[in-house]
Scaffold this active site. Structure first.
Site, short mmCIF file in Angstrom:
data_model
loop_
_atom_site.label_atom_id
_atom_site.label_comp_id
_atom_site.label_asym_id
_atom_site.label_seq_id
_atom_site.Cartn_x
_atom_site.Cartn_y
_atom_site.Cartn_z
N ASP A 178 0.12 5.11 0.93
CA ASP A 178 -0.25 6.10 1.79
C ASP A 178 -0.35 5.30 3.16
O ASP A 178 -0.93 4.71 3.51
CB ASP A 178 -1.42 6.77 1.61
CG ASP A 178 -1.19 7.50 0.50
OD1 ASP A 178 -0.30 8.05 -0.10
OD2 ASP A 178 -2.33 7.40 -0.42
N ASP A 193 0.78 -1.30 -0.02
CA ASP A 193 0.16 -0.07 0.22
C ASP A 193 0.83 1.29 -0.02
O ASP A 193 2.01 1.13 0.60
CB ASP A 193 -0.83 -0.05 1.13
CG ASP A 193 -1.72 1.22 1.21
OD1 ASP A 193 -2.30 1.70 0.24
OD2 ASP A 193 -1.51 1.67 2.36
#
Length: 495
Positions: free
Chosen positions: A330, A328
């Site tokens: 952020d 992922d």
């Protein structure tokens, strides 16, 4: 990326560092944009004694985990096209800087260029065993006594493998990985002197610790790894024979089997004598040198076998790394700035760059899978997402695939996490099965997307991760406190 070159020097604070910097300063030709001295002492005090020079010298504290880690600390701070590694006990020649710039005027397919190493030997006598060993550096391939790499090569390979704890084999390992990426390695014309350092009686015995690193090279590159780095066959089998004969002699004596004891002793004596003579005859044959060769020739075979066995046991305990890790973006790779479309606001999470480089060193493919609903909400344009992703890649090194979902939560797409689309598409891009991937993220959606795609998952919770998400993930994913911890688990036992 700026033009020019940066010099990186790992050091443990030896007095020879000052002579190196003085020679580098005095050499003719364009100066390096920066000289990064990576202080590899466990306790960096007192400060390093550096001579006054016109060079731009920056001293950084490396973590004391060996020269590979120190060099990695140095090159990650460089911004120039080329990074030149020098050992702290070499002396660049009078035209070294000019010669380097001429050497680096090469095609884009050349990823590294080695300097010519000159080892001064005495002219009034035959060289000692130590002097002959040091002279071997003059014909060695891809040693970092003087080795220049394009920074892009270091970025895509992850740099030096820190599983090599000594100044041994870590340079050959990087060269093989650079060649595997399609880069050519060449030898330049610049010259660097490598004086013979003083060493104690048992220096050659202590050097046998490198046999543990030979075991790691064999695991990574197969039984023919020596040929690939330009070396002839080693002495492992002969040392095994000598050690086995000594053990047989001792066992025979303990069991009161004089025939076995005599046979073992005879083989041990003949093998040890042959080894000692091979080291004595080319040398000066002084009483001190002969005594040193006899003592160390007795000790080296069992010590070498011990370190090789220790290395083989260690590499057999290593886990199989996944073929790909999908992150992922952020709050996992970079600090989350809601709906960020400004590359200047990108801030990597501490330790992430080093963790990604560990994966690159081990040949693990890297991708990013990220929901970007700000596009659907009109708060981001796709080109802004691309610009932020490009900045992430500039700061953290090459990412082999980016998969982002621009849709909103109510659009019913198949790509938005927790749906499996992003994970499946990234695995396809990397040409690996989803089951050979691990997804690392901070939310339950990351874990759910991994499960739906048939991949494994590791959750790295942040302050924004809900407690309910962590509880739900416990049965489906591992939980790690940080990205470096998650990567260490995936490569468990590798360090």
């Amino acid at each position: 990326m700026n033009a020019g070159y940066t010099v990186v020097i790992p050091t443990t604070g030896r007095a020879s560092l000052g002579a190196l910097l003085a020679a580098l300063d005095a050499a003719a030709g364009p100066a390096p944009e920066q000289v990064i001295v990576a202080d590899n002492r466990a306790h960096p005090a007192p400060p390093l004694a550096l001579p006054p020079t016109d060079l731009r010298v920056r001293v950084v504290h490396a973590p004391g985990r060996g020269p590979a880690a120190a060099r990695n600390t140095g090159w990650r701070l460089a911004t120039t096209e080329w990074v030149v590694f020098l050992d702290d006990d070499v002396l660049p020649g009078a035209r070294w800087r000019q010669g380097l710039c001429e050497d680096l005027d090469v095609g884009a397919d050349v990823g590294a260029c080695q300097g010519r190493i000159v080892v001064p030997l005495p002219r009034d006598r035959a060289p000692t065993d130590l002097e002959r060993a040091t002279a071997g550096l003059a014909s060695a391939w891809w040693i970092t006594a003087d080795m220049a790499y394009r920074r892009e090569v270091l970025a895509c390979t992850g740099g030096f493998d820190e599983d090599f704890p000594r100044a041994f084999r870590e340079d050959a390992d990087l060269a093989l990985r650079a060649q595997a990426r399609g880069y050519r390695l060449v030898i330049g014309r610049r010259e660097t002197a490598h004086p013979v350092r003083p060493a104690g009686l048992l220096a050659s015995v202590r050097a046998q610790a490198g046999n543990a690193d030979n075991a790691l090279m064999r695991r990574k590159y197969g039984p023919n790894w020596r040929m690939r780095i330009g070396e002839g066959p080693g002495r492992t089998r002969r040392h095994l024979l000598t050690t086995a004969a000594a053990l047989a002699a001792l066992a025979g004596a303990a069991a009161r089997r004089p025939d076995v004891a005599r046979a073992g002793a005879a083989v041990w004596l003949a093998s040890t004598a042959d080894f000692a003579l091979r080291r004595i005859l080319p040398g000066p044959r002084t009483p001190d040198e002969i005594a040193r060769m006899v003592v160390t020739s007795v000790l080296i075979p069992p010590v070498a076998c011990w370190h090789r066995a220790r290395g083989e046991l260690r590499v057999r305990m290593l886990r199989r790394a996944p073929k790909a890790v999908l992150f992922d973006r952020d709050d996992t790779l970079i600090h989350d700035v809601p709906y960020n479309g400004d590359p200047t606001r990108v801030r990597p999470v501490p330790g992430v760059r080093e963790a990604l480089d560990r994966l690159r060193v081990h040949g693990v493919r890297i991708g990013v899978v990220s929901n970007q609903s700000g596009v659907a909400r009109g708060k981001l344009r796709p080109e802004q997402v691309d610009a932020v992703n490009a900045e992430v890649e500039r700061l953290l090194g090459p990412i082999e695939t980016w998969r982002t979902c621009p849709h909103g939560a109510d659009e019913g797409c198949e790509c938005r996490k927790p749906a499996p689309g992003l994970v499946l598409d990234a695995a396809s891009d990397l040409r690996v099965r989803p089951g050979d991937c691990v997804v690392i993220g901070d939310t339950g959606a990351d874990v759910a997307a991994a499960r739906a795609a048939g991949a494994a998952a590791i959750m790295v919770p942040t302050q924004r991760t809900r407690t309910a998400e962590i509880r739900e993930a416990l049965g489906a994913a591992a939980i790690a406190g940080s990205v470096p911890e998650a990567v260490h688990r995936l490569l468990g036992g590798a360090r």
